[in-house]
Design a protein around this motif. Structure first.
Motif, PDB file in Angstrom:
ATOM      1  N   ALA A 193      42.422  49.174 111.837  1.00 35.78           N
ATOM      2  CA  ALA A 193      41.130  49.870 111.822  1.00 35.78           C
ATOM      3  C   ALA A 193      40.010  48.939 112.274  1.00 35.78           C
ATOM      4  O   ALA A 193      39.081  49.375 112.977  1.00 35.78           O
ATOM      5  N   VAL A 194      40.074  47.675 111.879  1.00 38.76           N
ATOM      6  CA  VAL A 194      39.073  46.707 112.353  1.00 38.76           C
ATOM      7  C   VAL A 194      39.216  46.497 113.858  1.00 38.76           C
ATOM      8  O   VAL A 194      38.214  46.434 114.587  1.00 38.76           O
ATOM      9  N   ARG A 195      40.441  46.405 114.336  1.00 43.83           N
ATOM     10  CA  ARG A 195      40.660  46.235 115.772  1.00 43.83           C
ATOM     11  C   ARG A 195      40.111  47.426 116.555  1.00 43.83           C
ATOM     12  O   ARG A 195      39.476  47.255 117.603  1.00 43.83           O
ATOM     13  N   ASP A 196      40.339  48.629 116.056  1.00 40.00           N
ATOM     14  CA  ASP A 196      39.813  49.824 116.725  1.00 40.00           C
ATOM     15  C   ASP A 196      38.286  49.778 116.787  1.00 40.00           C
ATOM     16  O   ASP A 196      37.683  50.134 117.804  1.00 40.00           O
ATOM     17  N   TRP A 197      37.648  49.340 115.694  1.00 38.42           N
ATOM     18  CA  TRP A 197      36.182  49.226 115.671  1.00 38.42           C
ATOM     19  C   TRP A 197      35.709  48.236 116.718  1.00 38.42           C
ATOM     20  O   TRP A 197      34.725  48.499 117.431  1.00 38.42           O
ATOM     21  N   GLU A 201      33.280  49.148 119.892  1.00 30.29           N
ATOM     22  CA  GLU A 201      31.989  48.493 120.065  1.00 30.29           C
ATOM     23  C   GLU A 201      31.913  47.667 121.350  1.00 30.29           C
ATOM     24  O   GLU A 201      30.892  47.028 121.622  1.00 30.29           O
ATOM     25  N   GLY A 202      32.994  47.630 122.103  1.00 30.64           N
ATOM     26  CA  GLY A 202      33.011  46.891 123.352  1.00 30.64           C
ATOM     27  C   GLY A 202      33.298  45.414 123.206  1.00 30.64           C
ATOM     28  O   GLY A 202      33.038  44.632 124.119  1.00 30.64           O
ATOM     29  N   HIS A 203      33.861  45.017 122.054  1.00 29.23           N
ATOM     30  CA  HIS A 203      34.197  43.605 121.822  1.00 29.23           C
ATOM     31  C   HIS A 203      35.665  43.357 122.146  1.00 29.23           C
ATOM     32  O   HIS A 203      36.517  44.229 121.969  1.00 29.23           O
ATOM     33  N   ARG A 204      35.953  42.161 122.593  1.00 31.35           N
ATOM     34  CA  ARG A 204      37.343  41.775 122.800  1.00 31.35           C
ATOM     35  C   ARG A 204      37.939  41.367 121.444  1.00 31.35           C
ATOM     36  O   ARG A 204      37.298  40.636 120.691  1.00 31.35           O
ATOM     37  N   PRO A 205      39.151  41.813 121.127  1.00 34.37           N
ATOM     38  CA  PRO A 205      39.738  41.506 119.813  1.00 34.37           C
ATOM     39  C   PRO A 205      40.351  40.105 119.764  1.00 34.37           C
ATOM     40  O   PRO A 205      41.552  39.927 119.548  1.00 34.37           O
ATOM     41  N   GLY A 212      42.874  35.842 112.237  1.00 32.44           N
ATOM     42  CA  GLY A 212      41.823  36.800 111.912  1.00 32.44           C
ATOM     43  C   GLY A 212      40.921  37.051 113.102  1.00 32.44           C
ATOM     44  O   GLY A 212      40.723  36.170 113.949  1.00 32.44           O
ATOM     45  N   PHE A 213      40.374  38.251 113.195  1.00 32.89           N
ATOM     46  CA  PHE A 213      39.431  38.555 114.270  1.00 32.89           C
ATOM     47  C   PHE A 213      38.144  37.759 114.068  1.00 32.89           C
ATOM     48  O   PHE A 213      37.744  37.480 112.939  1.00 32.89           O
ATOM     49  N   ILE A 231      39.112  49.830 105.225  1.00 30.23           N
ATOM     50  CA  ILE A 231      40.027  50.280 104.167  1.00 30.23           C
ATOM     51  C   ILE A 231      39.963  51.798 104.035  1.00 30.23           C
ATOM     52  O   ILE A 231      40.992  52.481 103.948  1.00 30.23           O
ATOM     53  N   GLU A 232      38.745  52.324 104.040  1.00 34.19           N
ATOM     54  CA  GLU A 232      38.574  53.779 103.914  1.00 34.19           C
ATOM     55  C   GLU A 232      39.104  54.502 105.146  1.00 34.19           C
ATOM     56  O   GLU A 232      39.772  55.545 105.030  1.00 34.19           O
ATOM     57  N   THR A 233      38.815  53.976 106.332  1.00 24.49           N
ATOM     58  CA  THR A 233      39.298  54.575 107.572  1.00 24.49           C
ATOM     59  C   THR A 233      40.819  54.626 107.595  1.00 24.49           C
ATOM     60  O   THR A 233      41.424  55.585 108.102  1.00 24.49           O
ATOM     61  N   ALA A 234      41.445  53.585 107.012  1.00 22.74           N
ATOM     62  CA  ALA A 234      42.905  53.524 106.974  1.00 22.74           C
ATOM     63  C   ALA A 234      43.502  54.448 105.915  1.00 22.74           C
ATOM     64  O   ALA A 234      44.730  54.547 105.797  1.00 22.74           O
TER      65      ALA A 234
END
Length: 433
Positions: A193-197, A201-205, A212-213, A231-234
């Motif tokens: 979910a963090v990676r998707d965000w 947002e146009g950031h490279r993961p 860690g990102f 956590i909630e998104t997941a």
């Protein structure tokens, strides 16, 4: 008795591409190999690794440490009983002659100590975790050991990311699950979910040293908020199915000359009391259940004050403060400064010292957390160590990079083919039982 027949060492590369020491110990036709990790945010009081200096690898070569194994340690330990770990470690410590193991080098000493342990388990015909549980386990843990609750890195800053926010690691702790497999599934959901965000947002993961990102963030609170949202998104409930942990690594932005904490991302300078207030606010505002190194490594007064304010509901975890040292652990418990201790074998310098810290912690109702380092290898010994000693918690890094996944995969292997007790939250720590 199984006598040590041969000890060899050589230079290899760790997960940052820096040189490190690998050692093989042979006994009775069995061969154990151990590779020594290295830290970036090292504590002042931990055992001292040996580096070559000079121009080669910008001084980070370990040929001198390799030579210490070959020329001094090997002649001492060859012929000794491989099952006498305590006697072997004590003999090497005596040969070194320093508490910090700086003469031979803690990387040389631990290389031999760790390889001897692995050889002993092979000679005993047992998986390493079972050998550890049988020989060094504690009351309440059976001969199969106990699976630890993983503390999993998702967002990095500080010395592990070299940019952005000062706080070193933001982690998730899946709890209430009865298997390593289940814990990793929850953590994977959150990390994805963090990676998707990041992509939205146009950031490279991009990832930091421990996988860690390392996204561009406006401040510390944004990292906490991002994890709660993830956590909630997941599809999980923050604080019930998955909580947060943080490695502040405060020593590395503490100015001892001014006695202030310099937080450039907030544009502020904090007194120890004010920075303690900030840490307390994090525990009140977010489902934060473990705070590592929230203050500088020698601020005993501040640690005691903060521990009293936070209480038992949050784990106050000592790394730089305690450096896997029994004496410093005793001091912290007596002072009421910490209720959890990070256990890093290379910080201690020998297997025996690390085992003794786990035992002392459990004896004194302190939660031990077996930990990897930021400069790691695919050696998975710490996974077996955490299970065999019944430590209860493990901190490896993120669900990325082979040096991290080797240890998670070892835990999955132990779970699948062994019969250890399932993960459960230690009484001194966090979350619902």
């Amino acid at each position: 008795m199984s006598r040590i027949d041969d000890v060899t060492a050589w230079e290899v590369l760790d997960s940052r591409g820096n040189p490190t020491v690998r050692v093989a110990v042979e006994s009775g036709g069995e061969r154990g190999v151990f590779t020594v990790p290295a830290g970036a945010s090292t504590g002042t009081h931990e055992a001292v690794e040996r580096r070559d200096g000079g121009d080669r690898y910008r001084g980070r070569g370990v040929t001198d440490a390799v030579a210490a194994v070959t020329d001094e340690i090997a002649p001492l330990v060859e012929g000794r009983d491989v099952f006498d770990q305590r006697g072997l470690d004590a003999a090497i410590e005596e040969l070194d002659g320093t508490r910090s193991l700086s003469r031979l080098g803690a990387n040389a000493v631990l290389g031999v100590s760790g390889a001897a342990l692995r050889t002993a388990s092979a000679c005993a015909g047992q998986p390493l975790y079972r050998y550890l549980a049988t020989e060094y386990g504690v009351d309440g843990t059976d001969e199969e050991g106990r699976l630890p609750v993983p503390m999993i890195n998702v967002i990095s800053g500080g010395l592990h990311a070299r940019g952005g926010i000062e706080i070193q690691d933001f982690l998730v702790i899946p709890h209430g699950r009865d298997s390593i497999r289940g814990c990793l599934e929850v953590a994977w959901d959150v990390r994805q979910a963090v990676r998707d965000w990041l992509l939205d947002e146009g950031h490279r993961p991009l990832v930091a040293d421990e996988g860690g990102f390392a996204p561009p963030l406006d401040g510390i609170d944004e990292a906490f908020e991002l994890l709660v949202d993830a956590i909630e998104t997941a599809g999980h409930v923050p604080g019930e199915e998955c909580s947060l942990a943080v490695d502040v690594a405060a020593t590395h932005f503490y100015d001892s000359a001014t006695e202030r904490y310099e937080i450039e991302s907030l544009g502020r300078s904090f007194t120890p009391e004010a920075f303690g207030d900030l840490v307390v606010r994090w525990t009140e505002a977010f489902p934060l259940v473990s705070v590592e190194d929230p203050l500088a490594e020698d601020d005993w007064t501040g640690w005691r004050r903060l521990r009293g304010r936070i209480g038992d509901g949050v784990q106050v975890l000592g790394d730089d403060l305690l450096v896997t040292d029994v004496d410093r652990l005793d001091r912290a418990v007596d002072a009421g400064a910490a209720n959890a201790v990070l256990v890093k074998p290379n910080q201690a310098g020998t297997v025996t010292r690390a085992v003794d810290v786990v035992h002392r912690a459990l004896d004194r109702d302190v939660a031990p957390v077996v930990s990897a380092r930021s400069g790691e290898t695919c050696d998975a010994t710490i996974a077996d160590l955490a299970v065999g000693l019944g430590a209860g918690q493990i901190k490896i890094g993120s669900l990325a990079r082979s040096e991290r996944l080797a240890k998670y995969n070892r835990l999955l292997e132990i779970e699948r083919f062994g019969d250890p007790e399932p993960p459960s939250v230690s009484a001194a720590a966090f979350g619902p039982e």
